[in-house]
Scaffold this active site. Structure first.
Site, short mmCIF file in Angstrom:
data_model
loop_
_atom_site.label_atom_id
_atom_site.label_comp_id
_atom_site.label_asym_id
_atom_site.label_seq_id
_atom_site.Cartn_x
_atom_site.Cartn_y
_atom_site.Cartn_z
N ASN A 9 94.30 8.82 81.53
CA ASN A 9 95.67 8.40 81.93
C ASN A 9 96.31 8.15 80.60
OD1 ASN A 9 97.67 7.11 82.76
ND2 ASN A 9 96.65 5.18 83.45
N LYS A 11 99.42 7.26 80.33
CA LYS A 11 100.33 6.54 80.53
C LYS A 11 101.79 7.03 79.55
CE LYS A 11 97.03 3.00 80.48
NZ LYS A 11 96.65 1.35 80.22
N HIS A 95 98.28 2.47 90.44
CA HIS A 95 97.60 1.78 89.12
C HIS A 95 98.11 0.23 88.69
CE1 HIS A 95 96.83 1.23 84.84
NE2 HIS A 95 96.26 2.10 84.86
N GLU A 97 99.39 -1.16 86.34
CA GLU A 97 100.62 -1.39 85.82
C GLU A 97 101.86 -1.24 86.51
OE1 GLU A 97 99.64 1.11 82.32
OE2 GLU A 97 98.17 -0.37 81.91
N GLU A 167 89.39 -0.73 88.66
CA GLU A 167 90.04 -1.24 87.33
C GLU A 167 90.33 -2.59 87.28
OE1 GLU A 167 91.61 2.46 85.04
OE2 GLU A 167 93.21 1.62 86.31
N GLY A 173 93.21 -2.24 78.46
CA GLY A 173 93.84 -2.22 77.38
C GLY A 173 93.55 -3.43 76.56
N SER A 213 89.10 -0.45 79.18
CA SER A 213 88.64 -0.41 77.99
C SER A 213 87.24 0.33 77.82
CB SER A 213 88.35 -1.84 77.41
OG SER A 213 89.76 -2.36 77.20
C1 PEP Z 1 93.88 2.58 82.54
O1 PEP Z 1 95.00 3.34 82.13
O2 PEP Z 1 93.86 3.00 83.58
C2 PEP Z 1 93.05 2.20 81.67
C3 PEP Z 1 91.83 1.76 82.30
O3 PEP Z 1 93.12 1.80 80.28
P1 PEP Z 1 92.27 1.40 79.02
O4 PEP Z 1 91.12 2.31 79.01
O5 PEP Z 1 93.11 1.70 77.82
O6 PEP Z 1 91.80 -0.02 79.16
#
Ligand code: PEP
Length: 252
Positions: A9, A11, A95, A97, A167, A173, A213
């Site tokens: 992803n 982003k 997601h 976000e 998630e 992040g 992460s």
């Molecule tokens: C994500 O964008 O769905 C995500 C899990 O980000 P990260 O791997 O940076 O934590």
């Protein structure tokens, strides 16, 4: 047997030039890789040039969001049929976000899931609890409610087309990863929820990705969990080297 899916992803990262460059590196470094399905989800504006760059590779293309109507007076929106024609086969829906910054409620997520399925896109439905819920020890209750609302009204014949990404918001992040055991248990619980809502065979075939992460150094222990079927990767998907390592470690 569930084939792992390793999804990046991107982003709000990568201009067109940068996105094409990264796609070219992935295409080169992952040529002939067959152990897992591979997917990248760049920003909307990068989709068509990245699709062109990826042509002839086995790396699939996905979008990070879609609107639930196919067309109309919806300034700024992008629809399923548009994404399909741009070369997408997947789309991320719900997601955290999007939920936090763009107001995507469970109702909105439900409409977007339906829209994705109608456009023959595979939705990756993201669910996950906040740190507060985890600390209050109400993760299961939260997920039961969130997932139930997100998939409401979607029949058994259509639900088999989706992928779920667990998630935990506190792991996205932040550099904090759920322990393999914690992630594995939660994935198992999500699978049980699908067995309750649908049946054992739909639950057994459902791909459940872990996100939060994920890095080359934790990918192996996470994928070793029986109910973890791949990853949705943010930060570590922005460099070919780390994405490729995660992909390779996921099949060892
Ligand atoms: C994500 O964008 O769905 C995500 C899990 O980000 P990260 O791997 O940076 O934590």
């Amino acid at each position: 047997m569930r084939k792992p899916l390793i999804a990046g992803n991107w982003k709000l990262h990568k201009t067109i030039r940068e996105a094409v460059e990264l796609a070219g590196e992935l295409k080169r470094d992952l040529a002939g890789f067959t152990g897992a399905d591979l997917l990248v989800c760049p920003p909307f504006i990068d989709l068509v040039p990245v699709a062109e760059e990826l042509s002839g590779s086995s790396i699939a293309l996905g979008a990070q969001d879609l609107f639930w109507e196919d067309s109309g007076a919806f300034t700024g929106a992008v629809s399923g049929p548009m994404l399909k024609e741009a070369g997408c086969s997947y789309v991320i829906v719900g997601h955290s976000e999007r939920r936090a910054y763009f107001g995507d409620t469970d109702d909105v997520v439900n409409k977007k899931l339906n829209a994705a399925i109608s456009s023959a896109l595979t939705p990756i439905l993201c669910v996950g609890e906040s740190l507060e819920k985890r600390e209050q020890k109400v993760t299961k209750e939260f997920l039961r409610k969130q997932l139930g609302a997100d998939i409401r009204g979607i029949g058994a014949e259509l639900i088999s087309r989706i992928v779920v990404a667990y998630e935990p918001i506190w792991a996205i992040g932040t550099g904090r990863t759920a322990s393999p055991q914690m992630a594995g248990e939660t994935h198992h619980f999500i699978r049980e929820l699908f067995a309750e809502h649908y049946d054992a065979s739909i639950a057994a075939n459902l791909r459940i990705l872990y996100g939060g992460s994920v890095k080359p150094d934790n990918a192996r222990v996470l994928i070793a969990e029986e109910d973890i079927d791949g990853f949705l990767i943010g930060g570590a998907s922005l460099k070919a080297d780390s994405f490729v390592k995660i992909a390779r470690y996921s099949i060892m």
